[in-house]
Motif scaffolding. Structure first.
Motif, PDB file in Angstrom:
ATOM      1  N   VAL A 226      -0.638  23.292   3.371  1.00 19.67           N
ATOM      2  CA  VAL A 226      -2.102  24.117   2.697  1.00 19.67           C
ATOM      3  C   VAL A 226      -1.988  25.399   3.478  1.00 19.67           C
ATOM      4  CG1 VAL A 226      -4.289  23.908   2.311  1.00 19.67           C
ATOM      5  CG2 VAL A 226      -2.924  21.857   1.916  1.00 19.67           C
ATOM      6  N   VAL A 227      -2.057  25.340   4.992  1.00 22.10           N
ATOM      7  CA  VAL A 227      -2.379  26.466   5.893  1.00 22.10           C
ATOM      8  C   VAL A 227      -1.351  27.393   5.655  1.00 22.10           C
ATOM      9  CG1 VAL A 227      -2.668  27.140   8.166  1.00 22.10           C
ATOM     10  CG2 VAL A 227      -3.952  25.175   7.577  1.00 22.10           C
TER      11      VAL A 227
ATOM     12  N   THR B  89      -9.334  27.174   7.000  1.00 20.48           N
ATOM     13  CA  THR B  89      -8.541  26.125   6.142  1.00 20.48           C
ATOM     14  C   THR B  89      -8.638  24.982   6.911  1.00 20.48           C
ATOM     15  OG1 THR B  89      -7.785  27.654   4.704  1.00 20.48           O
ATOM     16  CG2 THR B  89      -6.843  25.616   4.475  1.00 20.48           C
ATOM     17  N   ARG B  90      -7.973  25.093   8.334  1.00 16.90           N
ATOM     18  CA  ARG B  90      -7.708  24.084   8.951  1.00 16.90           C
ATOM     19  C   ARG B  90      -8.767  23.239   9.438  1.00 16.90           C
ATOM     20  NH1 ARG B  90      -4.087  27.328  12.042  1.00 16.90           N
ATOM     21  NH2 ARG B  90      -1.845  26.621  11.873  1.00 16.90           N
ATOM     22  N   ALA B  91      -9.965  23.827   9.450  1.00 19.92           N
ATOM     23  CA  ALA B  91     -11.407  23.350   9.634  1.00 19.92           C
ATOM     24  C   ALA B  91     -12.006  22.447   8.725  1.00 19.92           C
ATOM     25  CB  ALA B  91     -12.445  24.155  10.437  1.00 19.92           C
ATOM     26  N   GLN B  92     -11.868  23.152   7.487  1.00 17.51           N
ATOM     27  CA  GLN B  92     -12.120  22.310   6.432  1.00 17.51           C
ATOM     28  C   GLN B  92     -11.362  21.091   6.052  1.00 17.51           C
ATOM     29  OE1 GLN B  92     -15.187  23.170   4.956  1.00 17.51           O
ATOM     30  NE2 GLN B  92     -14.823  21.183   4.118  1.00 17.51           N
ATOM     31  N   LEU B  93     -10.163  21.103   6.143  1.00 18.52           N
ATOM     32  CA  LEU B  93      -9.167  20.082   5.986  1.00 18.52           C
ATOM     33  C   LEU B  93      -9.663  18.887   6.869  1.00 18.52           C
ATOM     34  CD1 LEU B  93      -5.822  21.802   5.159  1.00 18.52           C
ATOM     35  CD2 LEU B  93      -7.269  20.496   3.763  1.00 18.52           C
ATOM     36  N   ALA B  94      -9.802  19.457   8.415  1.00 17.79           N
ATOM     37  CA  ALA B  94     -10.257  18.308   9.071  1.00 17.79           C
ATOM     38  C   ALA B  94     -11.489  17.650   8.854  1.00 17.79           C
ATOM     39  CB  ALA B  94     -10.405  18.844  10.631  1.00 17.79           C
ATOM     40  N   THR B  95     -12.472  18.451   8.323  1.00 18.92           N
ATOM     41  CA  THR B  95     -13.812  17.833   7.874  1.00 18.92           C
ATOM     42  C   THR B  95     -13.638  17.068   6.734  1.00 18.92           C
ATOM     43  OG1 THR B  95     -14.873  19.971   8.442  1.00 18.92           O
ATOM     44  CG2 THR B  95     -15.952  18.524   7.023  1.00 18.92           C
ATOM     45  N   TRP B  96     -12.754  16.995   5.874  1.00 23.51           N
ATOM     46  CA  TRP B  96     -12.263  16.292   4.738  1.00 23.51           C
ATOM     47  C   TRP B  96     -11.540  15.013   5.254  1.00 23.51           C
ATOM     48  CZ3 TRP B  96     -11.076  20.777   1.105  1.00 23.51           C
ATOM     49  CH2 TRP B  96     -12.368  21.068   0.543  1.00 23.51           C
TER      50      TRP B  96
ATOM     51  N   PHE C 252      -8.359  15.239   6.715  1.00 26.06           N
ATOM     52  CA  PHE C 252      -6.933  15.332   6.824  1.00 26.06           C
ATOM     53  C   PHE C 252      -6.497  15.656   8.151  1.00 26.06           C
ATOM     54  CE2 PHE C 252      -8.045  16.190   2.381  1.00 26.06           C
ATOM     55  CZ  PHE C 252      -7.081  15.601   1.694  1.00 26.06           C
ATOM     56  N   LEU C 253      -5.460  14.942   8.701  1.00 24.45           N
ATOM     57  CA  LEU C 253      -4.921  15.151  10.035  1.00 24.45           C
ATOM     58  C   LEU C 253      -4.632  16.654  10.348  1.00 24.45           C
ATOM     59  CD1 LEU C 253      -2.774  11.853  10.463  1.00 24.45           C
ATOM     60  CD2 LEU C 253      -5.009  12.334  11.404  1.00 24.45           C
ATOM     61  N   LYS C 254      -5.111  17.090  11.432  1.00 28.77           N
ATOM     62  CA  LYS C 254      -4.610  18.277  12.083  1.00 28.77           C
ATOM     63  C   LYS C 254      -3.265  18.442  12.139  1.00 28.77           C
ATOM     64  CE  LYS C 254      -5.984  21.824  15.214  1.00 28.77           C
ATOM     65  NZ  LYS C 254      -6.775  22.401  16.118  1.00 28.77           N
ATOM     66  N   GLY C 255      -2.452  19.249  12.081  1.00 23.99           N
ATOM     67  CA  GLY C 255      -1.006  19.530  12.347  1.00 23.99           C
ATOM     68  C   GLY C 255      -0.044  18.501  11.268  1.00 23.99           C
ATOM     69  N   SER C 256      -0.813  17.844  10.379  1.00 26.92           N
ATOM     70  CA  SER C 256       0.143  16.910   9.661  1.00 26.92           C
ATOM     71  C   SER C 256       1.007  17.829   8.615  1.00 26.92           C
ATOM     72  CB  SER C 256      -0.767  16.115   8.984  1.00 26.92           C
ATOM     73  OG  SER C 256      -1.538  16.662   7.799  1.00 26.92           O
TER      74      SER C 256
ATOM     75  N   LEU D  58      -7.243   9.343  10.200  1.00 29.73           N
ATOM     76  CA  LEU D  58      -7.349   9.883  11.379  1.00 29.73           C
ATOM     77  C   LEU D  58      -6.944   9.338  12.752  1.00 29.73           C
ATOM     78  CD1 LEU D  58     -11.099  11.002  10.454  1.00 29.73           C
ATOM     79  CD2 LEU D  58      -9.231  12.423  10.803  1.00 29.73           C
ATOM     80  N   PRO D  59      -6.602   9.989  13.749  1.00 31.55           N
ATOM     81  CA  PRO D  59      -5.945   9.203  14.945  1.00 31.55           C
ATOM     82  C   PRO D  59      -6.974   8.149  15.491  1.00 31.55           C
ATOM     83  CG  PRO D  59      -5.840  11.695  15.195  1.00 31.55           C
ATOM     84  CD  PRO D  59      -6.724  11.354  13.675  1.00 31.55           C
ATOM     85  N   ARG D  60      -8.357   8.358  15.523  1.00 28.77           N
ATOM     86  CA  ARG D  60      -8.932   7.292  16.196  1.00 28.77           C
ATOM     87  C   ARG D  60      -8.943   6.207  15.384  1.00 28.77           C
ATOM     88  NH1 ARG D  60     -12.552  11.274  14.203  1.00 28.77           N
ATOM     89  NH2 ARG D  60     -14.138  10.314  12.808  1.00 28.77           N
ATOM     90  N   LEU D  61      -8.891   6.293  14.093  1.00 30.66           N
ATOM     91  CA  LEU D  61      -8.708   4.834  13.064  1.00 30.66           C
ATOM     92  C   LEU D  61      -7.595   4.440  13.248  1.00 30.66           C
ATOM     93  CD1 LEU D  61     -10.624   6.345   9.829  1.00 30.66           C
ATOM     94  CD2 LEU D  61     -11.657   4.778  11.719  1.00 30.66           C
TER      95      LEU D  61
END
Length: 171
Positions: free
Chosen positions: A59-60, A40-47, A49-53, A163-166
């Protein structure tokens, strides 16, 4: 009882044009919980969504609770026999994230904690109710006539999650 909003979320998640899906099948055992969280974490990141938000962690945590319930309460086969739990994540961009945990047990989920403050177990669905924007349970028919269930939880997409880089480019 399923609310109107839950029915709308379910319709978007299952029939929505432009919906994005990801699925995972795990064995009905304790390791399924960690595998579901990682997936779920990986899929949210793929879409995006910020990891750890707050959103991602809600959701996790809900997927963790639902898979834990399936492992602890929904096994229908004797120990040692293979039995799977199906997990799906669905994104209807800008609207809703849905998660599905489907098992082989036809038993409806129950909130069993009489006094949540004193309970040592039985609070999972109370937590799901508090963290998700809605949830529902539906029958899951099998071709052989048997019936299990699927538990859906829904989360309205946050208005902005960058996303952090943006975010660093915008400063």
């Amino acid at each position: 009882m399923t609310s109107m909003m839950d029915r709308q979320h379910l319709a978007m998640a299952t029939d929505g044009v432009g919906a994005k899906y990801a699925k995972l099948e795990v064995e009905c055992e304790a390791t399924a919980v960690r595998n579901a969280r990682d997936f779920t974490r990986a899929q949210l990141a793929t879409w995006g969504f910020l990891k750890g938000s707050d959103f991602s962690e809600r959701v996790v945590l809900v997927i963790s609770e639902l898979v834990t319930n399936a492992v602890q309460h929904a096994r229908t086969r004797p120990p040692g026999e293979n039995e799977s739990i199906d997990i799906a994540t669905v994104l209807m961009p800008d609207h809703v994230v849905g998660i599905l945990v489907a098992d082989n047990s036809p038993r409806a989920p129950l909130c069993s904690a009489k006094d949540p403050a004193e309970a040592t177990h039985g609070r999972g669905l109370l937590l799901v109710s508090a963290l998700a924007d809605g949830w529902t349970a539906l029958p899951r028919p099998f071709p052989d006539g048997a019936q299990g269930k699927g538990i859906w939880a829904f989360f309205e997409c946050p208005t902005v999650e960058v996303l952090p880089r943006l975010a660093s480019r915008e400063r």
